[in-house]
Design a protein around this motif. Structure first.
Motif, PDB file in Angstrom:
ATOM      1  N   TYR A  90     -20.899   4.775   7.763  1.00 18.34           N
ATOM      2  CA  TYR A  90     -20.060   4.903   6.579  1.00 18.34           C
ATOM      3  C   TYR A  90     -18.966   3.841   6.595  1.00 18.34           C
ATOM      4  N   VAL A  91     -18.755   3.227   5.442  1.00 18.98           N
ATOM      5  CA  VAL A  91     -17.659   2.277   5.268  1.00 18.98           C
ATOM      6  C   VAL A  91     -16.847   2.744   4.066  1.00 18.98           C
ATOM      7  N   PHE A  92     -15.587   3.099   4.308  1.00 21.74           N
ATOM      8  CA  PHE A  92     -14.731   3.624   3.256  1.00 21.74           C
ATOM      9  C   PHE A  92     -13.530   2.705   3.044  1.00 21.74           C
ATOM     10  N   GLY A  93     -13.319   2.273   1.818  1.00 21.66           N
ATOM     11  CA  GLY A  93     -12.116   1.531   1.455  1.00 21.66           C
ATOM     12  C   GLY A  93     -11.129   2.498   0.835  1.00 21.66           C
ATOM     13  N   VAL A  94      -9.967   2.697   1.492  1.00 21.57           N
ATOM     14  CA  VAL A  94      -9.055   3.764   1.074  1.00 21.57           C
ATOM     15  C   VAL A  94      -7.613   3.260   1.061  1.00 21.57           C
ATOM     16  N   PRO A  95      -7.020   3.058  -0.102  1.00 17.56           N
ATOM     17  CA  PRO A  95      -5.592   2.715  -0.141  1.00 17.56           C
ATOM     18  C   PRO A  95      -4.745   3.934   0.186  1.00 17.56           C
ATOM     19  N   MET A  96      -3.522   3.688   0.650  1.00 21.72           N
ATOM     20  CA  MET A  96      -2.590   4.793   0.877  1.00 21.72           C
ATOM     21  C   MET A  96      -1.791   5.040  -0.394  1.00 21.72           C
ATOM     22  N   TYR A  97      -1.806   6.274  -0.848  1.00 26.24           N
ATOM     23  CA  TYR A  97      -1.002   6.697  -1.995  1.00 26.24           C
ATOM     24  C   TYR A  97      -0.067   7.810  -1.537  1.00 26.24           C
ATOM     25  N   ASN A  98       1.229   7.579  -1.646  1.00 21.47           N
ATOM     26  CA  ASN A  98       2.207   8.613  -1.302  1.00 21.47           C
ATOM     27  C   ASN A  98       1.929   9.207   0.081  1.00 21.47           C
ATOM     28  N   LEU A  99       1.705   8.303   1.036  1.00 17.74           N
ATOM     29  CA  LEU A  99       1.525   8.629   2.459  1.00 17.74           C
ATOM     30  C   LEU A  99       0.166   9.224   2.782  1.00 17.74           C
ATOM     31  N   ASN A 100      -0.720   9.379   1.785  1.00 14.86           N
ATOM     32  CA  ASN A 100      -2.012   9.996   2.045  1.00 14.86           C
ATOM     33  C   ASN A 100      -3.102   9.240   1.288  1.00 14.86           C
ATOM     34  N   ILE A 101      -4.173   9.921   0.934  1.00 12.53           N
ATOM     35  CA  ILE A 101      -5.305   9.274   0.282  1.00 12.53           C
ATOM     36  C   ILE A 101      -5.240   9.470  -1.230  1.00 12.53           C
ATOM     37  N   PRO A 102      -5.942   8.635  -2.006  1.00 14.95           N
ATOM     38  CA  PRO A 102      -5.979   8.821  -3.454  1.00 14.95           C
ATOM     39  C   PRO A 102      -6.681  10.128  -3.819  1.00 14.95           C
ATOM     40  N   SER A 103      -6.318  10.692  -4.959  1.00 16.04           N
ATOM     41  CA  SER A 103      -6.956  11.939  -5.389  1.00 16.04           C
ATOM     42  C   SER A 103      -8.448  11.749  -5.620  1.00 16.04           C
ATOM     43  N   THR A 104      -8.863  10.531  -5.957  1.00 16.81           N
ATOM     44  CA  THR A 104     -10.298  10.275  -6.149  1.00 16.81           C
ATOM     45  C   THR A 104     -11.072  10.519  -4.862  1.00 16.81           C
ATOM     46  N   PHE A 105     -10.492  10.108  -3.738  1.00 20.38           N
ATOM     47  CA  PHE A 105     -11.188  10.292  -2.466  1.00 20.38           C
ATOM     48  C   PHE A 105     -11.097  11.750  -2.014  1.00 20.38           C
ATOM     49  N   LYS A 106      -9.973  12.417  -2.312  1.00 23.87           N
ATOM     50  CA  LYS A 106      -9.852  13.836  -1.970  1.00 23.87           C
ATOM     51  C   LYS A 106     -10.858  14.662  -2.764  1.00 23.87           C
TER      52      LYS A 106
END
Length: 207
Positions: A90-106
């Motif tokens: 698995y390769v995941f590109g994940v920006p940090m939003y407000n110290l955590n993950i984007p809602s799209t990834f959640k």
């Protein structure tokens, strides 16, 4: 040959750091492993829906007694879980939003963390059902920096959460490459990007 599941979660296009770095890794990986296949999912531009009441009812109803409505409500989740289980890496590109993950990834995580599909509960507690030999590489982009052992580390809710939730379903071999300090000036930004690109080259050689 391996099947790689590549997921981006940034809503940005060409301006996305996490997206460009995950692309750089996958492109370099394919150059050195031409027999491997890549399944790509763009959550940033094509998000999956959040869990709703019908989804919950379907997830906790045995498949053979689900109504057509419940079967439809869980259809996408079943497809996403099948896709996850079919991948070797698995390769995941994940920006940090407000110290955590984007809602799209959640939202994606909520679709694939499924009792009876990706984890189970037994006499010894929770057990992941994803093959523990599979590997994940997570490439993040962050405006700040959160070095281990410093007070700032407490603000990093991204890496600890992702390690925990992936380990929960059985993916315990997880590597992080952080492109951080992106909002801390040009010098810090360029230094971090250079370090991330170097780490990507090393990962292509050794992952």
């Amino acid at each position: 040959m391996a099947n790689i599941l590549h997921i981006d979660s940034s809503p940005r296009g060409d301006r996305s750091i996490s997206r460009s770095l995950s692309y750089e890794f996958v492109t370099s990986w394919k150059d050195t492993h031409p027999g491997d296949t890549v399944t790509y999912r763009d959550l940033g531009h094509n998000p999956v829906p959040h869990v709703d009441e019908s989804w919950i009812a379907a997830a906790f109803t045995p498949p053979d007694v689900r109504t057509p409505e419940l079967t439809e409500a869980i259809k996408l989740s079943d497809s996403l879980v099948d896709e996850l289980l079919a991948a070797d890496r698995y390769v995941f590109g994940v920006p940090m939003y407000n110290l955590n993950i984007p809602s799209t990834f959640k939202a994606y995580i909520d679709q694939i963390v499924r009792a009876g599909r990706t984890f189970t509960v037994g006499e010894n507690g929770y057990q992941g059902l994803v093959d523990s030999s599979k590997k994940a590489l997570i490439i993040t982009s962050r405006g700040g920096t959160f070095p281990a052992g410093t007070p700032a580390a407490a603000y990093d809710l991204q890496e600890p959460y992702l390690r925990t939730i992936l380990g929960f379903i059985g993916i315990i071999d997880v590597t992080f490459i952080h492109a951080d300090s992106l909002n801390l000036g040009d010098t810090a930004r360029e230094k971090s990007l250079a370090a991330a690109k170097s780490a990507i080259a090393q990962a292509v050689a050794n992952w």
